[in-house]
Design a protein around this motif. Structure first.
Motif, PDB file in Angstrom:
ATOM      1  N   UNK A  73      -6.363  35.755  24.878  1.00 18.40           N
ATOM      2  CA  UNK A  73      -7.096  34.506  24.787  1.00 18.40           C
ATOM      3  C   UNK A  73      -7.285  33.936  26.185  1.00 18.40           C
ATOM      4  N   UNK A  74      -8.539  33.598  26.507  1.00 19.64           N
ATOM      5  CA  UNK A  74      -8.784  32.763  27.684  1.00 19.64           C
ATOM      6  C   UNK A  74      -8.923  31.337  27.163  1.00 19.64           C
ATOM      7  N   UNK A  75      -7.900  30.536  27.421  1.00 19.05           N
ATOM      8  CA  UNK A  75      -7.885  29.169  26.934  1.00 19.05           C
ATOM      9  C   UNK A  75      -8.707  28.305  27.885  1.00 19.05           C
ATOM     10  N   UNK A  76      -9.786  27.731  27.366  1.00 21.51           N
ATOM     11  CA  UNK A  76     -10.733  26.978  28.198  1.00 21.51           C
ATOM     12  C   UNK A  76     -10.474  25.483  28.175  1.00 21.51           C
ATOM     13  N   UNK A  77      -9.234  25.092  28.291  1.00 20.04           N
ATOM     14  CA  UNK A  77      -8.888  23.690  28.384  1.00 20.04           C
ATOM     15  C   UNK A  77      -8.056  23.216  27.215  1.00 20.04           C
ATOM     16  N   UNK A  78      -6.915  22.611  27.512  1.00 17.56           N
ATOM     17  CA  UNK A  78      -6.029  22.089  26.480  1.00 17.56           C
ATOM     18  C   UNK A  78      -5.283  20.886  27.040  1.00 17.56           C
ATOM     19  N   UNK A  79      -5.123  19.829  26.235  1.00 15.72           N
ATOM     20  CA  UNK A  79      -4.364  18.675  26.698  1.00 15.72           C
ATOM     21  C   UNK A  79      -2.861  18.882  26.648  1.00 15.72           C
ATOM     22  N   UNK A  80      -2.420  20.022  26.130  1.00 23.13           N
ATOM     23  CA  UNK A  80      -0.994  20.308  26.053  1.00 23.13           C
ATOM     24  C   UNK A  80      -0.636  21.450  26.983  1.00 23.13           C
ATOM     25  N   UNK A  81       0.603  21.464  27.432  1.00 19.16           N
ATOM     26  CA  UNK A  81       1.107  22.551  28.266  1.00 19.16           C
ATOM     27  C   UNK A  81       1.557  23.679  27.340  1.00 19.16           C
ATOM     28  N   UNK A  82       0.800  24.741  27.309  1.00 15.87           N
ATOM     29  CA  UNK A  82       1.080  25.857  26.392  1.00 15.87           C
ATOM     30  C   UNK A  82       1.747  27.040  27.092  1.00 15.87           C
ATOM     31  N   UNK A 133     -22.992  47.419  19.116  1.00 17.80           N
ATOM     32  CA  UNK A 133     -22.144  48.017  20.158  1.00 17.80           C
ATOM     33  C   UNK A 133     -21.897  47.022  21.281  1.00 17.80           C
ATOM     34  N   UNK A 134     -22.957  46.382  21.761  1.00 23.74           N
ATOM     35  CA  UNK A 134     -22.800  45.396  22.833  1.00 23.74           C
ATOM     36  C   UNK A 134     -21.971  44.209  22.370  1.00 23.74           C
ATOM     37  N   UNK A 135     -22.098  43.827  21.106  1.00 27.83           N
ATOM     38  CA  UNK A 135     -21.331  42.694  20.593  1.00 27.83           C
ATOM     39  C   UNK A 135     -19.841  43.002  20.545  1.00 27.83           C
ATOM     40  N   UNK A 136     -19.486  44.201  20.078  1.00 27.63           N
ATOM     41  CA  UNK A 136     -18.068  44.583  20.073  1.00 27.63           C
ATOM     42  C   UNK A 136     -17.551  44.696  21.503  1.00 27.63           C
ATOM     43  N   UNK A 137     -18.346  45.251  22.382  1.00 30.39           N
ATOM     44  CA  UNK A 137     -17.960  45.356  23.796  1.00 30.39           C
ATOM     45  C   UNK A 137     -17.660  43.973  24.362  1.00 30.39           C
ATOM     46  N   UNK A 138     -18.451  42.980  23.972  1.00 30.44           N
ATOM     47  CA  UNK A 138     -18.278  41.618  24.479  1.00 30.44           C
ATOM     48  C   UNK A 138     -16.957  40.998  24.056  1.00 30.44           C
ATOM     49  N   UNK A 139     -16.373  41.520  22.984  1.00 29.30           N
ATOM     50  CA  UNK A 139     -15.105  40.997  22.483  1.00 29.30           C
ATOM     51  C   UNK A 139     -13.956  41.963  22.700  1.00 29.30           C
ATOM     52  N   UNK A 140     -14.222  43.055  23.406  1.00 33.74           N
ATOM     53  CA  UNK A 140     -13.201  44.101  23.480  1.00 33.74           C
ATOM     54  C   UNK A 140     -13.115  44.698  24.882  1.00 33.74           C
ATOM     55  N   UNK A 141     -13.706  45.857  25.094  1.00 38.21           N
ATOM     56  CA  UNK A 141     -13.481  46.599  26.330  1.00 38.21           C
ATOM     57  C   UNK A 141     -13.982  45.846  27.555  1.00 38.21           C
ATOM     58  N   UNK A 142     -15.216  45.361  27.521  1.00 38.08           N
ATOM     59  CA  UNK A 142     -15.766  44.664  28.683  1.00 38.08           C
ATOM     60  C   UNK A 142     -15.020  43.370  28.945  1.00 38.08           C
ATOM     61  N   UNK A 143     -14.687  42.642  27.887  1.00 35.07           N
ATOM     62  CA  UNK A 143     -13.997  41.375  28.057  1.00 35.07           C
ATOM     63  C   UNK A 143     -12.605  41.573  28.648  1.00 35.07           C
ATOM     64  N   UNK A 144     -11.922  42.611  28.219  1.00 38.74           N
ATOM     65  CA  UNK A 144     -10.589  42.876  28.769  1.00 38.74           C
ATOM     66  C   UNK A 144     -10.685  43.259  30.248  1.00 38.74           C
ATOM     67  N   UNK A 145     -11.686  44.051  30.590  1.00 44.45           N
ATOM     68  CA  UNK A 145     -11.865  44.406  31.990  1.00 44.45           C
ATOM     69  C   UNK A 145     -12.163  43.197  32.854  1.00 44.45           C
ATOM     70  N   UNK A 165     -11.177  40.154  32.441  1.00 46.64           N
ATOM     71  CA  UNK A 165      -9.984  39.335  32.614  1.00 46.64           C
ATOM     72  C   UNK A 165      -8.806  40.107  33.206  1.00 46.64           C
ATOM     73  N   UNK A 166      -9.061  41.354  33.597  1.00 46.33           N
ATOM     74  CA  UNK A 166      -8.012  42.135  34.256  1.00 46.33           C
ATOM     75  C   UNK A 166      -6.952  42.660  33.314  1.00 46.33           C
ATOM     76  N   UNK A 167      -7.274  42.792  32.039  1.00 49.23           N
ATOM     77  CA  UNK A 167      -6.301  43.280  31.058  1.00 49.23           C
ATOM     78  C   UNK A 167      -6.477  44.775  30.823  1.00 49.23           C
ATOM     79  N   UNK A 168      -5.393  45.405  30.426  1.00 48.34           N
ATOM     80  CA  UNK A 168      -5.413  46.841  30.142  1.00 48.34           C
ATOM     81  C   UNK A 168      -6.184  47.116  28.860  1.00 48.34           C
ATOM     82  N   UNK A 169      -6.554  48.383  28.689  1.00 47.67           N
ATOM     83  CA  UNK A 169      -7.256  48.815  27.489  1.00 47.67           C
ATOM     84  C   UNK A 169      -6.428  49.810  26.715  1.00 47.67           C
TER      85      UNK A 169
END
Length: 367
Positions: free
Chosen positions: A85-94, A304-316, A318-322
């Motif tokens: 999860x990329x948290x895009x703003x929260x009023x609490x310290x998570x 295919x592009x939609x799944x990529x947007x939520x999976x392989x490309x998105x992880x890359x 954000x610097x996450x492993x696959x």
């Protein structure tokens, strides 16, 4: 102690990178059969854990929830197959959620930064332009490499959407964040705001409903992605209806932005703009709706592009492993090939983090 698990496959290590089977050993992916026999076999299509790239764990429509509610948000995301999860703003310290191994990995952006009286009450740090740089520096140091700005909102005097911060203030704020090693993303609905943000050197656009043809070459050339949050944009007609009597110009504008939502995303994709999936869960959107967002994206850019947007490309991004050899076994198992049927993402069979099952079909209800 981690048991060896056999993944009967197919294994989707990328949109076009398919392996017949794999194993989990020591909590990590391997394509070499371990000497130790597998304690279990999981059947189904395996892909890296999904990404919700615009989410608000620890945020309710009226502000900050307690820790139990924040944990329920995180667990609902995991039940939907989201493991980052990329948290895009929260009023609490998570940050305390980052110590748990039964919820998604969390990349935090600290607090929203908004103009005084120009955002939803109780959610953001509300400041004036002269205080923006100082606030950006503070949030850059409080978050995990991201700062979130609210760059436009309704201007009640004008009766329509309008930028919240002057262009000069945006330029100084983005430069200050970059000096701290942080990236800046911005909430934006309006057309004019995108010009200001691109001039300032923004790193990402949230929603971006005001995209125009003139913006696309600049976004593609600079490598600035958009996170369209289409399940959130689906609420625009209701927002327009509520504002119609008092702000008819604003209502008409919001409807027009909604009407061309798929066209806008399709044009951006065709122009080479990177697109990532995010739900904007945490205000009016329930947690656990990443499959709905992928389905909306698929209507604009194909499955295919939609799944990529939520999976392989998105992880890359954000610097996450696959799912490469030796990667942590953060994965989701579904019943069909999601590249052919994105609907299969709505019912994950197994969700594993570091090789340990943390959710599955029975737990996949939204919260």
């Amino acid at each position: 102690m981690h048991d060896v698990v056999h993944l009967a496959g197919p294994i989707l290590a990328g949109p076009a990178d398919e392996h017949p089977e794999a194993w989990i050993a020591g909590g990590r992916i391997t394509y070499r059969r371990p000497e130790t026999p597998a304690a279990a076999t999981l059947h189904g299509w395996v892909l890296p854990g999904l990404v919700d790239a615009h989410c608000h764990v620890g945020l309710l429509p009226d502000g900050a929830p307690d820790d139990a509610a924040a944990l329920a948000h995180a667990r609902a995301e995991a039940a939907a197959g989201v493991l980052l999860v990329r948290d895009c703003g929260s009023p609490t310290d998570t940050r305390w959620l980052q110590t748990r191994d039964d919820v998604p990995r969390l990349v935090r952006a600290g607090r929203h930064l908004a103009r005084s009286r120009r955002y939803l009450r109780g959610l953001a740090l509300e400041i004036e332009p002269e205080d923006l740089v100082e606030a950006v520096v503070a949030q850059a140091r409080a978050g995990d490499g991201w700062v979130k700005l609210v760059a436009d909102w309704i201007d009640r005097d004008a009766g329509d959407l309008a930028p919240t911060f002057p262009p000069a203030a945006l330029r100084e704020a983005v430069a200050a964040a970059h000096a701290e090693g942080a990236r800046v993303t911005a909430h934006t609905f309006a057309e004019e705001t995108i010009d200001h943000l691109l001039d300032a050197g923004i790193d990402c656009l949230e929603h971006a409903t005001g995209l125009q043809e003139r913006h696309l070459p600049r976004l593609a050339e600079a490598g600035v992605p958009i996170v369209p949050t289409l399940v959130n944009i689906a609420t625009f007609p209701d927002i327009a209806a509520r504002g119609e009597a008092k702000f008819p110009r604003y209502a008409a504008h919001m409807r027009a932005l909604w009407e061309r939502r798929h066209e806008r995303v399709a044009a951006a994709h065709a122009a080479g703009v990177r697109i990532y999936a995010g739900t904007d869960a945490g205000t009016v959107i329930a947690h656990g709706r990443i499959a709905d967002e992928v389905a909306e994206l698929a209507a604009a850019i194909g499955p295919v592009a939609a799944v990529d947007a939520a999976c392989w490309a998105a992880r890359g991004w954000l610097g996450a492993a696959g799912l490469a050899e030796g990667d942590p076994a953060d994965l989701v198992v579904v019943g069909e090939d999601p590249r052919a049927d994105v609907g299969t993402l709505a019912a994950p069979l197994h969700v594993l983090r570091d090789g340990q099952r943390i959710a599955g079909a029975a737990e996949a209800a939204a919260v």
